[in-house]
Design a protein around this motif. Structure first.
Motif, short mmCIF file in Angstrom:
data_model
loop_
_atom_site.label_atom_id
_atom_site.label_comp_id
_atom_site.label_asym_id
_atom_site.label_seq_id
_atom_site.Cartn_x
_atom_site.Cartn_y
_atom_site.Cartn_z
N GLY A 46 0.66 -1.10 0.06
CA GLY A 46 -0.10 0.00 0.18
C GLY A 46 0.78 1.16 0.09
O GLY A 46 2.03 1.35 0.25
N ARG A 51 -2.21 1.30 3.63
CA ARG A 51 -3.36 1.80 2.78
C ARG A 51 -3.31 1.26 1.41
O ARG A 51 -2.73 1.35 0.67
N GLY A 55 -8.46 -0.45 -1.32
CA GLY A 55 -9.19 0.69 -0.42
C GLY A 55 -9.14 2.04 -1.14
O GLY A 55 -10.27 2.67 -1.24
N HIS A 56 -8.13 2.30 -1.81
CA HIS A 56 -8.09 3.53 -2.42
C HIS A 56 -8.92 3.48 -3.59
O HIS A 56 -9.78 4.40 -3.97
N HIS A 59 -12.87 3.66 -2.39
CA HIS A 59 -13.10 5.21 -2.12
C HIS A 59 -13.51 5.90 -3.27
O HIS A 59 -14.71 6.76 -3.50
N SER A 60 -12.51 6.07 -4.22
CA SER A 60 -12.61 6.88 -5.39
C SER A 60 -13.87 6.27 -6.20
O SER A 60 -14.69 7.22 -6.45
N GLU A 195 -8.98 14.61 -5.94
CA GLU A 195 -8.28 14.02 -4.91
C GLU A 195 -6.74 14.56 -4.48
O GLU A 195 -6.37 14.60 -3.51
N TYR A 203 -7.81 8.34 1.65
CA TYR A 203 -7.91 7.20 0.78
C TYR A 203 -8.35 7.89 -0.56
O TYR A 203 -9.19 8.84 -0.65
N TYR A 207 -5.10 10.65 -4.48
CA TYR A 207 -4.45 11.04 -3.02
C TYR A 207 -3.15 10.08 -2.90
O TYR A 207 -2.07 10.48 -2.57
N MET A 208 -3.34 8.68 -3.20
CA MET A 208 -2.44 7.92 -3.18
C MET A 208 -1.14 8.22 -4.25
O MET A 208 -0.13 8.09 -3.85
#
Lengths: 250, 256
Positions: A46, A51, A55-56, A59-60, A195, A203, A207-208
């Motif tokens: 992650g 993370r 998960g990312h 959320h997206s 993001e 998340y 963002y990632m």
């Protein structure tokens, strides 16, 4: 199908050649194996660690579906009304054409002020990106319905409701479906960019990627971009299937 | 089934606004004729003479400026129409296109199904029942359109050049087919055509309309028994008569 896969293989080969030839050092562009390794790392470790990519992505996806869903719920009726009524059109179309060229990203400061840094803020941005293509497609869909179909219903003493349900709506459907596909694409693009501005939950694919950038993990940036593309491809695939079922008559 | 109605047109008048605000142009001028219940009336005229406008007014799609339209007959139904271009709803299968009028007039579902199945079988459309219009040949489409117009049991059926888009062979077949169906049902049919041969072959009377504004130049009865010989001497005689009225000097310089 074979041809589509071939195109991807060709791209990978080209990418590999560029890297092998040393045109771009791996600090600027990771090679395909490096990117693949980074992808696996995103899945298992992650970014930031703990993370995971899934998960990312979830959320997206949730944000984009909420935003595009809202855009369908509002955009289709507004578009239908625009298409059906000249008065409505002459009143609202200039307004729509004023707001339409403002990129959703320009709304980020206001969105954060209004909705805070979080779910509703990004849903609002996605909604803005998806609303216009969907509304305009519904509008042109209604306007494109052949008058002959309406006449053939009128002869049979159809009510307004019948004309909507049995002619205007099904007649506009191909255009609406196209609008939703475009809207979902725009929404997905808007989301990831939105993001970048940050998310409260920590998340989201955008963002990632920004986190990977801050940690100078260019390989994970590229892997993250690939993830965005893959999910977009999957969404389009599902929508195309749905469209074909819905529009079997075409 | 509903009873076929007689149709009386009494001095229908219609004007349309002229191009670019110029004074109104008269399109229909005192159109007056009667169609007996259960008869076929062919309306012939040169192109652009207002035949389609006339049908649209009878169908209630446009208002007339003056005159009256009367349907006569006890328990007579409304009006059915077959359009020039195929007006089948492309998103409905053949079966659902035929049931359209029945859905709109609130026929209960069970009865609707029975009527539609009846039409599918009489019209030989069973195999096409679940196909969409784009999958059909021109003739099959027009058959479906006719079934759709007849299904709700209209008192009068209007047809606007129903076969003009078909090739000659299909057209012949469709004319025979329509006559066969009509012989069983005895609907009141009004059909517009610019094909004199078709009008004489099909009709009990031929209404000749001259253009600009449309006027009834003559109503010619066709008292020939069916089946008729399209190229027989009786038909030819009538064709010649109708042709000469249509193309009378001064009526219109344009040829068919």
């Amino acid at each position: 199908m074979v041809r589509s896969c071939l195109a991807f293989l060709l791209l990978l080969a080209l990418w590999e050649i560029v890297c092998l030839a040393g045109v771009l050092p791996s600090a600027l562009l990771p090679s395909p194996p490096e990117a693949a390794a980074a992808f696996r790392e995103l899945l298992s470790v992650g970014m930031p660690p703990g993370r995971l990519l899934a998960g990312h992505a979830l959320h997206s996806l949730a944000r984009v579906l909420a935003g595009v869903g809202l855009a369908v719920l509002l955009g289709v009726p507004v578009g239908l009304a625009l298409g059906a009524s000249g008065t409505f059109r002459s009143f609202f179309l200039p307004l729509i054409n004023f707001f339409r060229p403002i990129p959703p990203l320009a709304w980020i400061p206001l969105a954060i002020l209004w909705f805070g840094l979080g779910f509703f803020s990004s849903v609002y941005l996605i909604f803005l990106g998806a609303f216009f293509p969907i509304a305009l497609a519904a509008c042109s869909g209604v306007r494109g319905v052949d008058r002959l179909y309406l006449d053939s219903l009128r002869v049979l003493r159809a009510t307004r409701r019948d004309i909507w349900l049995k002619a205007l709506l099904p007649g506009a459907m191909p255009s609406i479906v196209t609008g939703v596909r475009v809207g979902l694409g725009v929404g997905w693009m808007t989301l990831v960019a939105a993001e970048f501005a940050g998310t409260r939950g920590g998340y989201g694919l955008g963002y990632m990627i920004m986190t990977a950038r801050d940690l100078q993990r260019i390989d994970e940036v590229v892997a993250g971009m690939a993830a965005i593309g893959l999910i977009g491809l999957g969404l389009e695939f599902i929508l195309e299937r749905a469209a074909r079922r819905l529009l079997r008559w075409m | 089934m509903t009873v076929a109605a007689g149709l009386l047109l009494e001095d229908l008048e219609k004007s349309c606004p002229g191009p670019g605000g110029s004074p109104a142009v008269k399109v229909l001028d005192k159109i007056r004729f009667t169609a007996r219940a259960g008869s076929i009336t062919g309306i012939v005229g040169l192109n652009g003479c207002g035949k389609t406008t006339l049908l649209r007014i009878i169908a209630g799609l446009e208002p007339a400026d003056a005159g009256r339209i009367r349907l006569e007959g006890e328990g007579a139904g409304g009006i059915g129409m077959v359009f020039q271009e195929v007006a089948l709803l492309p998103w409905r299968t053949v079966r659902r296109n035929i049931s359209l009028g029945l859905e709109l007039n609130g026929t209960p579902e069970a009865r609707r199904g029975r009527i539609v199945e009846g039409f599918l079988s009489v019209f030989g459309l069973e195999e096409n029942a679940d196909q969409y219009p784009r999958e059909l040949s021109g003739g099959t489409r027009q058959k479906t359109a006719i079934a759709r117009a007849l299904a709700p049991g209209p008192g009068v059926v209007l047809m606007d050049e129903p076969f003009s888009a078909l090739d000659a062979q299909t057209r012949d077949g469709m004319q025979k087919f329509l006559l066969r169906v009509w012989t069983e049902r005895r609907d009141t049919i009004l059909f517009v055509t610019h094909n004199i041969e078709e009008a004489v072959y099909m009709s009990d009377q031929v209404v000749i309309i001259t253009p600009k504004p449309a006027r009834v130049a003559a109503v010619i009865p066709v008292p020939l028994p069916r089946p008729r010989d399209k190229t027989g001497p009786e038909c030819n005689l009538l064709r010649r008569e109708i042709f000469s009225i249509l193309h009378k000097p001064g009526a219109s310089p344009r040829m068919e």
